[in-house]
Scaffold this motif. Structure first.
Motif, PDB file in Angstrom:
ATOM      1  N   ASP A  95       1.899   0.925  -9.524  1.00  0.00           N
ATOM      2  CA  ASP A  95       0.546   1.316  -9.923  1.00  0.00           C
ATOM      3  C   ASP A  95      -0.248   0.056 -10.245  1.00  0.00           C
ATOM      4  OD1 ASP A  95       1.685   0.444 -12.272  1.00  0.00           O
ATOM      5  OD2 ASP A  95       1.661   2.398 -13.266  1.00  0.00           O
ATOM      6  N   ARG A 107      -4.823   0.242  -1.652  1.00  0.00           N
ATOM      7  CA  ARG A 107      -4.551   1.676  -1.725  1.00  0.00           C
ATOM      8  C   ARG A 107      -5.209   2.317  -2.940  1.00  0.00           C
ATOM      9  NH1 ARG A 107      -4.784   6.028  -2.219  1.00  0.00           N
ATOM     10  NH2 ARG A 107      -3.299   7.738  -1.832  1.00  0.00           N
ATOM     11  N   LEU A 108      -5.192   1.648  -4.087  1.00  0.00           N
ATOM     12  CA  LEU A 108      -5.652   2.272  -5.327  1.00  0.00           C
ATOM     13  C   LEU A 108      -7.091   1.912  -5.688  1.00  0.00           C
ATOM     14  CD1 LEU A 108      -2.450   1.872  -7.562  1.00  0.00           C
ATOM     15  CD2 LEU A 108      -3.116   3.775  -6.071  1.00  0.00           C
ATOM     16  N   HIS A 133       1.072   4.250  -2.721  1.00  0.00           N
ATOM     17  CA  HIS A 133       0.854   5.634  -2.317  1.00  0.00           C
ATOM     18  C   HIS A 133       1.991   6.537  -2.810  1.00  0.00           C
ATOM     19  CE1 HIS A 133      -0.560   8.955   0.164  1.00  0.00           C
ATOM     20  NE2 HIS A 133       0.673   9.104   0.611  1.00  0.00           N
ATOM     21  N   LEU A 134       3.219   6.018  -2.810  1.00  0.00           N
ATOM     22  CA  LEU A 134       4.378   6.794  -3.244  1.00  0.00           C
ATOM     23  C   LEU A 134       4.545   6.798  -4.754  1.00  0.00           C
ATOM     24  CD1 LEU A 134       6.973   5.631  -0.549  1.00  0.00           C
ATOM     25  CD2 LEU A 134       5.679   7.787  -0.597  1.00  0.00           C
ATOM     26  N   ALA A 188       0.826  -1.209   0.000  1.00  0.00           N
ATOM     27  CA  ALA A 188       0.000   0.000   0.000  1.00  0.00           C
ATOM     28  C   ALA A 188       0.862   1.261   0.000  1.00  0.00           C
ATOM     29  CB  ALA A 188      -0.934  -0.018   1.215  1.00  0.00           C
ATOM     30  N   LEU A 189       1.975   1.226   0.758  1.00  0.00           N
ATOM     31  CA  LEU A 189       2.874   2.381   0.812  1.00  0.00           C
ATOM     32  C   LEU A 189       3.538   2.621  -0.548  1.00  0.00           C
ATOM     33  CD1 LEU A 189       4.409   4.584   2.385  1.00  0.00           C
ATOM     34  CD2 LEU A 189       6.084   2.825   3.017  1.00  0.00           C
TER      35      LEU A 189
END
Length: 303
Positions: free
Chosen positions: A25, A207-208, A20-21, A16-17
């Protein structure tokens, strides 16, 4: 048990990190899932299965596990029928409700809670021998643009890399073979990619993608989580204790392992076939959180 769950959580959080960075993708997630599906997981299955004892693997516990799985299959099919899901969605739903995380959670739980990693073998083998090949064959059929002939359906399992890896491992168990070092070492190295790739891809999706619980109907989510964590271990217990006469460590093992959360490779397979990804992801997320108290309660009641 907590150590096993904690390890999984850290790697998912890393995925997830990285998403996020911007390091990973959705394309990166697909690459990780594809590598896991086509290469790493088949290698992991061969390495995991080789060297097991036949009598330990094919035991009465497998029958109890099968009874719990059949009960959840029936329940999940009824949910799919009532919601008029497509065949692909329904098959992924069955896998989400039945397929336990015997690899990266089952092995540490068997070690720390049950005292022996070998006890996970009947549950793992039932999933690999019967459940997974059937699921992959049905997904292949659902994705096909034409109606498959019987011969094509029968040959589908031997064309799927995960099923091939499982059958190679099972053959090695039956024959008592192990890979020689010059071949076993690289296969083991590749197999070690499987679980990290699965967990990182899952973290990217968290995350996405839509937040857990918002991308799937609550009745579908909680229905399949309930089947996985309540119905399956209950039927496994009743079958094992009252029909097969299991008790002690063997009964505890099959019931605890029936309450494992949904396996991460459910999401990998859903991504590979392009159906039911959000539902698979959410069932994995919720069942993983709730399986901690569920397994602790079962261990306390049956110990």
């Amino acid at each position: 048990m907590l150590e096993g769950f904690g390890t999984v959580g850290v790697v998912i959080a890393l995925g997830a990190l990285l998403a996020h960075l911007g390091v990973l993708d959705l394309h990166g997630q697909k690459v990780l899932s594809t590598v896991s599906f086509l290469v790493a997981t088949p290698a992991l299955l061969v390495v995991t299965l080789q060297g097991n004892d036949v009598s330990t693997v094919f035991s009465a516990g497998m029958i109890a596990v099968a009874a719990g799985v059949v009960a959840t299959i029936v329940g999940s099919v009824l949910v799919s029928w009532r919601r008029k899901e497509t065949m692909g969605e329904g098959v992924v739903g069955v896998m989400a409700a039945t397929y336990g995380n015997t690899g990266n959670l089952g092995l540490p739980i068997a070690t720390y809670v049950l005292g022996s990693a070998v006890l996970v073998a009947p549950t793992m083998l039932f999933q690999l021998i019967l459940l997974q090949p059937a699921i992959l064959t049905l997904l292949d059929a659902a994705r096909s643009e034409r109606r498959l002939r019987v011969s094509e359906v029968l040959l589908r399992p031997v064309r799927n890399p995960i099923t091939i890896g499982a059958f190679v491992g099972i053959a090695m168990v039956v024959l008592g073979w192990s890979l020689p070092g010059w071949l076993g070492d690289p296969v083991d190295l590749i197999g070690n990619l499987a679980v990290p790739c699965m967990l990182l891809a899952y973290g990217v999706s968290l995350r996405l993608g839509p937040l857990p619980g918002r991308g799937v109907a609550p009745s579908v989510l909680w229905g399949r989580v309930g089947m996985k964590l309540l119905l399956q271990p209950l039927v496994t217990y009743l079958t094992g204790h009252y029909l097969l006469g299991l008790d002690g460590a063997e009964l505890l093992a099959v019931v605890v392992l029936s309450a494992l959360p949904t396996a991460q490779n459910t999401f990998v397979i859903a991504t590979r076939y392009g159906t039911g990804q959000v539902m698979a992801r959410d069932v994995i997320f919720v069942s993983t959180l709730l399986s901690v108290p569920a397994i602790a309660l079962i261990a306390w009641l049956l110990s």
